[in-house]
Scaffold this motif. Sequence first.
Motif, short mmCIF file in Angstrom:
data_model
loop_
_atom_site.label_atom_id
_atom_site.label_comp_id
_atom_site.label_asym_id
_atom_site.label_seq_id
_atom_site.Cartn_x
_atom_site.Cartn_y
_atom_site.Cartn_z
N LEU A 1 -44.05 -32.65 78.22
CA LEU A 1 -44.42 -32.86 76.81
C LEU A 1 -45.80 -32.27 76.52
CD1 LEU A 1 -43.48 -34.39 74.17
CD2 LEU A 1 -44.92 -36.28 74.96
N THR B 1 -43.77 -25.71 71.21
CA THR B 1 -43.04 -26.27 70.07
C THR B 1 -44.00 -26.50 68.91
OG1 THR B 1 -41.53 -27.40 71.61
CG2 THR B 1 -41.58 -28.20 69.34
N VAL C 1 -40.23 -36.70 70.70
CA VAL C 1 -39.54 -35.64 69.95
C VAL C 1 -38.82 -36.24 68.74
CG1 VAL C 1 -37.58 -34.03 70.06
CG2 VAL C 1 -39.31 -34.02 71.86
N HIS D 1 -45.73 -27.96 65.76
CA HIS D 1 -45.77 -29.31 65.16
C HIS D 1 -47.11 -29.51 64.49
CE1 HIS D 1 -48.33 -31.37 68.34
NE2 HIS D 1 -48.07 -30.21 68.90
N GLY E 1 -37.13 -29.77 67.79
CA GLY E 1 -37.37 -30.22 69.15
C GLY E 1 -36.25 -29.90 70.13
#
Length: 202
Positions: A55, A30, A167, A32, A180
Motif C-alpha cells: 500500500l 495509484t 482501497v 489519489h 484501485g
Amino acid sequence: MNPPPHSRRPVCPRCLRPQPTCVCALARPTAHRTEVLVLQHPHEQRQAKNSVTLLRLSLARCDVVVGEHFPPEALQALLHRPGRDTRLLYPDVPAAPAPAAAPVTPGAPVRLVVIDATWRKSLRMLLVHPALAALPRLALHTPPPTRYRAIRAARRADQVSTLEATVQALAMLEGPSFDGHPLLDAFGEFVAALASQRRPGH
C-alpha cells in the motif's frame, strides 16, 4: 518507517523486506487525492503477510507510523492537517461508539487514518487514545470477500486486509476518479505468491 527489528537478512532499501520477499515489482502507482495515515501496530510490522508495505509503495500520499502508544501531542500532530477533514476508517462498535459527525463533503480534502492491527489490538489502540476515538468515522459498507483468506484466517466475512479496506475507503471518498483495481490485482499476486511458498516443495 524503519526495517523490522532483528532482521539479519539483507533487506531491500525501498520496501524494507528481506530480499527474497521484496514486493517492489508488485507496486502499482495509484492516483489519489486523499492523504492516508496508517498507524501500524509493531506486531504487524514483523508479519511477512502484512499488506501495508505494498500500500505504501503504491500510494504517493501514504505515511506509515509504527507504534502502539503515542504521546497525546504527537498523536494530535499526526492526525490533523490544516485544511483537511480527518476521518478514521473504523466501524461504529459498542465498545467504542462513533461520535456524531456530518458526512464528508464530496470533493473536500480528507486525511484518512487507518489502524493496521488485529481486531483486538486495534480496539485497544482506539480505547487508550481518546484523540483517536474522537475522530469522525468512515465505515465500509459490505466489503467484497477478502483475497487474504489464502494466507490469513478471518473470523468474520466482512474482515479484510488493511490494503483492501483502504482501497475501498478511497473509492468511497473519491468516487469514479479513483481506480484501485490494479492495486487489488497486485495484492492478489502478493497473496498467491505467499500461498505458494506454504505448499509442500516450496
